[in-house]
Write an enzyme that holds these catalytic residues in place. Structure first.
Site, PDB file in Angstrom:
ATOM      1  N   SER A  85       0.832  -1.190   0.000  1.00 22.77           N
ATOM      2  CA  SER A  85       0.000   0.000   0.000  1.00 22.77           C
ATOM      3  C   SER A  85       0.875   1.253   0.000  1.00 22.77           C
ATOM      4  O   SER A  85       1.787   1.376   0.811  1.00 22.77           O
ATOM      5  CB  SER A  85      -0.899  -0.029   1.230  1.00 22.77           C
ATOM      6  N   GLY A  86       0.606   2.140  -0.917  1.00 22.11           N
ATOM      7  CA  GLY A  86       1.354   3.388  -1.001  1.00 22.11           C
ATOM      8  C   GLY A  86       2.595   3.282  -1.860  1.00 22.11           C
ATOM      9  O   GLY A  86       3.358   4.232  -1.978  1.00 22.11           O
ATOM     10  N   THR A 125      -1.550   2.522  -8.092  1.00 25.82           N
ATOM     11  CA  THR A 125      -2.637   3.238  -8.777  1.00 25.82           C
ATOM     12  C   THR A 125      -2.051   4.295  -9.719  1.00 25.82           C
ATOM     13  O   THR A 125      -2.499   4.439 -10.859  1.00 25.82           O
ATOM     14  CB  THR A 125      -3.565   3.876  -7.737  1.00 25.82           C
ATOM     15  N   ASN A 175      -1.124   5.359   3.093  1.00 30.63           N
ATOM     16  CA  ASN A 175      -1.268   6.025   1.801  1.00 30.63           C
ATOM     17  C   ASN A 175      -2.447   6.999   1.883  1.00 30.63           C
ATOM     18  O   ASN A 175      -3.536   6.623   2.292  1.00 30.63           O
ATOM     19  CB  ASN A 175      -1.529   4.947   0.724  1.00 30.63           C
ATOM     20  N   SER A 225      -5.326   5.689  -0.686  1.00 33.63           N
ATOM     21  CA  SER A 225      -5.195   4.236  -0.753  1.00 33.63           C
ATOM     22  C   SER A 225      -6.422   3.610  -1.409  1.00 33.63           C
ATOM     23  O   SER A 225      -7.565   3.953  -1.092  1.00 33.63           O
ATOM     24  CB  SER A 225      -5.030   3.700   0.664  1.00 33.63           C
ATOM     25  N   SER A 226      -6.170   2.728  -2.345  1.00 28.76           N
ATOM     26  CA  SER A 226      -7.299   2.041  -2.992  1.00 28.76           C
ATOM     27  C   SER A 226      -7.866   1.057  -1.983  1.00 28.76           C
ATOM     28  O   SER A 226      -7.148   0.198  -1.488  1.00 28.76           O
ATOM     29  CB  SER A 226      -6.821   1.284  -4.227  1.00 28.76           C
ATOM     30  N   GLY A 242      -2.655  -3.009  -2.152  1.00 27.47           N
ATOM     31  CA  GLY A 242      -1.359  -3.630  -1.868  1.00 27.47           C
ATOM     32  C   GLY A 242      -1.354  -4.380  -0.543  1.00 27.47           C
ATOM     33  O   GLY A 242      -2.231  -4.213   0.305  1.00 27.47           O
ATOM     34  N   GLU A 270      -0.825  -5.256   3.038  1.00 26.89           N
ATOM     35  CA  GLU A 270      -0.761  -4.301   4.139  1.00 26.89           C
ATOM     36  C   GLU A 270      -0.729  -4.980   5.508  1.00 26.89           C
ATOM     37  O   GLU A 270      -1.334  -6.022   5.718  1.00 26.89           O
ATOM     38  CB  GLU A 270      -1.888  -3.262   4.039  1.00 26.89           C
TER      39      GLU A 270
HETATM   40  N1  LIG Z   1       5.228   8.025 -10.036  1.00 32.85           N
HETATM   41  C1  LIG Z   1       4.875   8.812  -9.026  1.00 32.85           C
HETATM   42  N2  LIG Z   1       5.234  10.096  -9.064  1.00 32.85           N
HETATM   43  C2  LIG Z   1       4.898  10.912  -8.036  1.00 32.85           C
HETATM   44  N3  LIG Z   1       4.215  10.518  -6.957  1.00 32.85           N
HETATM   45  C3  LIG Z   1       3.826   9.232  -6.886  1.00 32.85           C
HETATM   46  C4  LIG Z   1       4.135   8.312  -7.929  1.00 32.85           C
HETATM   47  N4  LIG Z   1       3.633   7.116  -7.579  1.00 32.85           N
HETATM   48  C5  LIG Z   1       3.036   7.298  -6.369  1.00 32.85           C
HETATM   49  N5  LIG Z   1       3.157   8.549  -5.969  1.00 32.85           N
HETATM   50  C6  LIG Z   1       2.624   9.121  -4.736  1.00 32.85           C
HETATM   51  O1  LIG Z   1       2.346   8.065  -3.868  1.00 32.85           O
HETATM   52  C7  LIG Z   1       1.014   8.080  -3.443  1.00 32.85           C
HETATM   53  C8  LIG Z   1       0.497   6.645  -3.342  1.00 32.85           C
HETATM   54  O2  LIG Z   1       0.471   6.027  -4.533  1.00 32.85           O
HETATM   55  P1  LIG Z   1      -0.666   5.045  -4.953  1.00 32.85           P
HETATM   56  O3  LIG Z   1      -1.974   5.531  -4.509  1.00 32.85           O
HETATM   57  O4  LIG Z   1      -0.490   4.758  -6.363  1.00 32.85           O
HETATM   58  O5  LIG Z   1      -0.306   3.813  -4.129  1.00 32.85           O
HETATM   59  P2  LIG Z   1      -0.919   2.371  -4.192  1.00 32.85           P
HETATM   60  O6  LIG Z   1       0.188   1.455  -4.478  1.00 32.85           O
HETATM   61  O7  LIG Z   1      -2.026   2.374  -5.152  1.00 32.85           O
HETATM   62  O8  LIG Z   1      -1.459   2.134  -2.773  1.00 32.85           O
HETATM   63  P3  LIG Z   1      -2.742   1.361  -2.291  1.00 32.85           P
HETATM   64  O9  LIG Z   1      -2.389  -0.053  -2.336  1.00 32.85           O
HETATM   65  O10 LIG Z   1      -2.953   1.848  -0.963  1.00 32.85           O
HETATM   66  O11 LIG Z   1      -3.796   1.721  -3.191  1.00 32.85           O
HETATM   67  C9  LIG Z   1       0.281   8.829  -4.491  1.00 32.85           C
HETATM   68  O12 LIG Z   1      -0.814   9.448  -3.948  1.00 32.85           O
HETATM   69  C10 LIG Z   1       1.331   9.827  -4.956  1.00 32.85           C
HETATM   70  O13 LIG Z   1       1.305  10.951  -4.125  1.00 32.85           O
HETATM   71 MG   LIG Z   2      -3.930   2.201  -5.069  1.00 32.76          MG
END
Ligand SMILES: Nc1ncnc2c1ncn2[C@@H]1O[C@H](COP(=O)(O)OP(=O)(O)OP(=O)(O)O)[C@@H](O)[C@H]1O
Ligand SMILES: [Mg+2]
Length: 1078
Positions: free
Chosen positions: A110-111, A115, A160, A163-164, A390, A392
């Site tokens: 997660s994070g 996404t 996050n 977070s999804s 992700g 967690e």
């Molecule tokens: N390539 C990137 N460039 C800039 N910031 C990023 C990038 N990837 C992620 N982030 C930052 O990290 C945060 C978390 O990313 P994201 O929501 O994609 O995580 P996740 O893997 O989907 O987590 P979860 O499993 O909780 O959904 C985003 O809100 C963003 O601020």
């Molecule tokens: Mg996500």
């Protein structure tokens, strides 16, 4: 040139190593160091072969610009520095050009940035695929589905901020050209418990905050909401505001996105009503109320909130209130209604809120799917993008984390299957020399969870379905019994008592050693969440609403469709959908993005080594690198390989008649590829270095261009030649036809001329022949005639003695004689009378007598006249002579003549000699009286007439008085010069006398007489006899007379009849005497 490009661009200006496969030496430390070094230099992407490792930078980077998109477009994977775009491009081109369905698997905790990565992939593909109004709309809708689903399905967690809280798998569908047609989204288990309760430091789903911050006052009033998160029990207060998140702005984005995706205004309104109702449900409070019989009951504290919820949902307040107070259980067709105590009422309230929200979310996904659905039924190419929650580990992990982590476990399994296990197994199968690489296989953990017989999910289901009292504790007990021996399962109360001493493990917990670490789960709520039960009273109450959307969310509330069968549990549903997903993913070509979270602070520039090292380890990245390094970058069956590259070698192109393997061998040898770069498997060729493959590809591309040129050349040549041949053929045909035409014309002319000549000759010949024949015939005829004459002569000569020589003439003459005889006899008998006036004459009997007949008629007439004349006396003859004379003088000259024809000329009308009255007169006239009559003498002076006796003798004419017979004048006839009369019927005549004669002393005489014709005729004859001269008888309507000395004009004019034929004379003047004639 291109070759060196390929080789250097990845390596040029490289920070650390772009592809971990190239790391030397390869240890976990060097690997970590490499990542850190790159991370510090803002290089967040690193490859392990074709796998992309992405380290979350937690700050915006300028590597996602349109220029970058263009840079990576249609470039080979290793051509440029590592980037998520390179992977997206590779996947898209492979889908478009090689027709291979793709899936992009994004994993990480997660994070870690899953996404974000999925959105980057989607936006890259949207940028590079086809364009056009329709395609752009599809793209826009696909992209805009993200903010909508994130607003409703994402939340801030401690790990996050976005977070999804649901799993998402999206299939993007393309047509054969690679233009997007639409998509299908599948969602997996929303963490709905978050609706009613959030752990410390976390938030509810974004939409609640967005609505309250971004909704206009009007909208909030309409939704019966108040601004301020603190009004709502369901909104965790401690972290309602999140740094870097502008809820109000996001609300506008979401609304806009919903419009683009295709939500109607009323649908948006309904959705927000449900959201508001869920929020307000949390504000319903219950108070205990004891009844007489001691049963616990609850009452709603403040009914105002309930009323407003019911208004929002179009619900009857009493119905909902009852559903919060009672619970009806149906067993064996008996309905038992029990009251709910306060705790149960809260439970019911929360269950309703969770269900309402969860179902709303599922409805949203379906509604989006409806909009983005591909509009065609043709076969589609598919690219799946998986972005699931992700792995967690929280302080307090419950059913949701268990499910989420299970899902991640499955994804890891797929990764292991495809990249580690399968690949290594294949090398062995193909007989490639291979040293096995140890890796952790997580199948054992998956089995622990999903095994149908003794898996944790199966146990949970069993427990839920079991009759009797079922609690989370009984479930744990069951787990302790069944799973305690499992090496990856830990629990305080496990049978073997292995962990009795492990005080870190509380009594109501169990622990699983996941691939990514140990996670301790609190069993509390497992049974409940798995059952996912909503009291039937509530679903029925919801179904009764007249809110269309809400009603559709609770179909089971319809009494007509009520079923006593339990719905499948949440756990089994999830397991089934994960199984389907895995099956789906296995049919596609996988592309991996492995996301790594660099720190727990969600902060940029911090690279917590321990944290990353842990992720490297549980993600199995080291094993991944090792397998890649030991293995081969590319493998392919011999047949397709030969087929693909055979054009690069003269021996294999265009046909290779022997085995495919031999062909590939010949091919690679001729291309002089170093033998360490490839190995021959049993059915596949293994190419060690991707660059070798790219070189092959480049050569192939160049060769294809050459071949295309060749084909073009041959085709053009063929086309020109065909065209030429066709033209030549046509030209021959045309010239043949035209030659034929001219020859034919010539021939026809010749034929015509020949025929004409022929016909002339024939004609000439025929005429000649005819002439000859005619001559011959004439000769024959002449000969015959001569012969006939001759023979006739001979015969006549011979027979003369037998005939009279002139019998014929005699007969002829006789006949004529007879005819003449008859003619004359007939003529005699038919003789006309002897009268000279007779005109008739018998008809002519024979034509030949025509002239004779006419002549006879003439002769007869002459003879008849002579006979007639012979009868006349002298007197009569004289009379006729006079008549004849009169006729000569007057016939057709004077109109009076016709009257005189009938009158006989008597001469002496007065009988002078006999009449005694004229005795004296008679005595005075010596000569014989030729004519004696009474005439009117016209007075010369006035034109009046006076009767006078007019006597004519041989020598004179005498005028005497009628009464006395006294002679007035005697005029010798010799003195008469001429006589004038008119042409008309009048009887006036003038006797002109010789000038100078005695008789002419008084002038010419004018007389009128009825017997003018007789008088003048006799005068004329007498003068002729006397003088032998014919005097002139002028017949004219105007003539001159000599009176004394005057010449007077006598003019005849037409007038009315007054006194018979006698004209009325009037002397007009000296010169004119007018005679009016009738
Ligand atoms: N390539 C990137 N460039 C800039 N910031 C990023 C990038 N990837 C992620 N982030 C930052 O990290 C945060 C978390 O990313 P994201 O929501 O994609 O995580 P996740 O893997 O989907 O987590 P979860 O499993 O909780 O959904 C985003 O809100 C963003 O601020
Ligand atoms: Mg996500």
């Amino acid at each position: 040139m291109a070759k060196s490009d390929v080789k250097t661009s990845l390596l040029d200006n490289m920070i650390g190593v772009g592809d971990s496969v190239l790391l030397e030496p390869l240890t976990e430390d060097t690997f970590l160091e490499n990542l850190k070094k790159r991370f510090d230099h803002s290089e967040i992407y690193t490859y392990i072969g074709s796998v992309v490792i992405s380290v979350n930078p937690y700050r915006p980077l300028s590597i996602y610009t349109p220029t970058k998109v263009e840079e990576y477009r249609n470039r080979n994977f290793y051509e440029l520095s590592p980037h998520i775009y390179a992977l997206a491009d590779e996947a898209y081109r492979s889908l478009r050009d090689q027709d291979k369905d793709q899936c992009i698997l994004i994993t990480g905790e997660s994070g870690a940035g899953k996404t974000e990565a999925s959105k980057l992939v989607m936006s890259y593909i949207a940028a590079v695929c086809g364009k056009g109004a329709e395609v752009n709309q599809v793209k826009e809708q696909l992209l805009q589905s993200n903010p909508v689903l994130e607003a409703f399905g994402n939340a801030k967690t401690v790990r996050n901020d976005n977070s999804s809280r649901f799993g998402k798998y999206m299939d993007i569908e393309f047509d054969f050209k690679g233009d997007p047609l639409g998509g299908v989204i599948s969602n997996y288990l929303l963490e709905k418990s978050r609706v009613v309760k959030q752990p410390r430091g976390e938030r509810n789903f974004h939409i609640f905050y967005q609505l309250l911050s971004g909704g206009s006052e009007d909208l909030l009033r309409q939704l019966k909401l108040e601004k301020g998160f603190n009004h709502y029990n369901y909104l965790g207060l401690d972290s309602a505001e999140v740094n870097g998140i502008d809820d109000a702005a996001n609300f506008r984005t979401v609304k806009n996105a919903m419009q683009i995706v295709g939500f109607m205004d009323d649908e948006l309104e309904s959705v927000l009503e449900v959201v508001a109702a869920v929020l307000k449900l949390g504000n319903i409070d219950f108070k205990p109320e004891s009844r007489v019989n001691g049963v616990d009951e609850s009452r709603i504290k403040d009914k105002n909130e309930l009323k407003e919820i019911c208004e929002l949902l179009g619900q009857d307040q009493a119905v909902l209130e009852r559903a919060f107070s009672f619970r009806t259980v149906e067993a064996k067709q008996e309905k038992v209604s029990t009251t709910l105590n306060v705790a149960q009422a809260y439970y019911a309230r929360d269950a309703l809120a969770k269900n309402l929200y969860n179902r709303l979310f599922t409805w949203l996904v379906n509604r989006i799917n409806e909009s983005i659905k591909a509009q065609t039924k043709v076969r589609k190419k598919v690219m799946g993008v998986l972005d699931i929650y992700g792995f967690e580990i929280f302080e307090n992990n419950s059913f949701e984390q268990f499910i989420i982590n299970y899902c991640n476990e499955k994804l890891q399994q797929i990764f292991i299957e495809l990249t580690l296990k399968e690949e290594q197994e294949e090398y062995i199968k193909e007989g490639i020399e291979w040293t096995h690489i140890e890796y952790f296989n997580n199948t054992i953990i998956c089995e622990l969870i999903e095994n149908n017989i003794n898996g944790i999910l199966a146990m949970l289901d069993e427990e839920c379905l079991r009759p009797g009292t079922v609690t989370d504790e009984t479930f744990l007990e069951k787990l302790n019994q069944v799973c305690a021996v499992h090496e990856r399962f830990e629990s305080r109360m496990s049978k073997s008592s292995r962990f009795l001493n492990d005080t870190t493990l509380p009594h109501n917990c169990f622990r699983i050693q996941h691939y990514a670490g140990k996670v301790m789960y609190h069993v509390e709520g497992f049974v409940d969440k798995n059952n996912d039960l909503l009291y039937r009273d509530l679903s029925q109450a919801m179904w009764k609403t007249n809110h269309v959307l809400v009603k559709s969310l609770f179909p089971e509330g319809n009494p007509a469709k009520m079923s006593l069968k339990r719905p499948p549990t949440a756990g089994s549903q999830f397991r089934a959908s994960v199984a389907t997903l895995m099956k789906n993913l296995l049919t596609k070509n996988p592309n991996y993005i492995r996301c790594i979270k660099p720190n727990d602070q969600k902060a940029p520039h911090i690279f917590t080594e321990g944290l990353v090292r842990h992720q490297i380890s549980y993600l199995g990245l080291m094993e991944n690198v090792r397998v890649r390094r030991a293995g081969y970058a590319f493998k392919q069956l011999y047949e397709p390989c030969l087929e693909r590259y055979k054009m690069l070698c003269s021996q294999t192109w265009p046909h290779w008649r022997q085995g495919a393997r031999d062909g590939v061998e010949v091919l690679l040898t001729e291309l002089q590829i170093p033998s360490e770069e490839y190995s021959y498997g049993r059915s596949k060729i293994f190419i060690r270095n991707p660059r070798t493959l790219f070189e092959l590809e480049d050569q192939r591309k160049r060769r294809l261009e050459d071949l295309a040129t060749l084909i073009q050349k041959i085709y053009r040549g063929w086309k020109c030649r065909t065209n030429f041949l066709l033209m030549k053929k046509s030209q021959i045909i045309i010239s043949a036809w035209s030659k034929r035409h001219f020859q034919r014309k010539k021939y026809l002319r010749l034929k015509m001329v020949t025929l004409r000549i022929q016909s002339y000759i024939r004609g000439w010949k025929a005429r000649k022949l005819l002439r000859e024949l005619k001559h011959q015939k004439r000769c024959e005829q002449s000969a015959t005639t001569i012969a006939a004459y001759w023979r006739g002569t001979q015969v006549r000569r011979e027979y003369r003695k037998f005939f009279r020589a002139n019998a014929g003439r005699k007969i002829y003459e006789f006949t004529i004689q007879r005819i003449m005889q008859k003619y004359f006899v007939d003529l005699k008998n038919k003789m006309p009378s002897m009268s000279p006036t007779e005109k008739t004459w018998p008809a002519r009997p024979y034509l030949f007598l025509d002239s004779t007949h006419t002549e006879l008629k003439r002769i007869f007439h002459l003879w008849r006249c002579k006979k007639y004349r012979d009868q006349f006396t002298d007197q009569k003859r004289a009379t006729f002579e006079e008549k004849l004379e009169a006729s000569e003088l007057f016939k057709d000259k004077k109109a009076l003549y016709t009257n005189s024809v009938q009158q006989p000329f008597q001469g002496d009308y007065l009988e002078i000699s006999k009449n005694p009255k004229y005795q004296k007169l008679n005595g005075a006239v010596e000569e014989k009286i030729l004519l004696a009559d009474v005439v009117n003498k016209i007075n010369r002076a006035n034109g009046k007439g006076a009767p006078r006796i007019f006597l004519l003798t041989k020598s004179n004419f005498i005028i005497a008085d009628q009464k006395s017979g006294q002679i007035k004048s005697t005029i010798p006839v010799m003195d008469i010069t001429s006589i004038s009369v008119s042409k008309q019927t009048d009887g006036l005549f003038a006797i002109h006398l010789k000038e100078g004669s005695t008789a002419a002393a008084k002038g010419d005489f004018l007389f009128t007489s009825d017997r003018l014709i007789e008088i003048i005729t006799k005068l004329y004859r007498t003068i002729f006899l006397k003088t032998n001269q014919k005097i002139a008888v002028e017949i004219n309507n105007e003539f001159l007379v000599q009176f004394n000395q005057d010449k007077v004009c006598v003019k005849f004019i037409q007038g009315t009849q007054k006194n018979g034929n006698l004209p009325a004379c009037k002397r007009k003047n000296n010169r004119l005497l007018e005679v009016t004639v009738p």
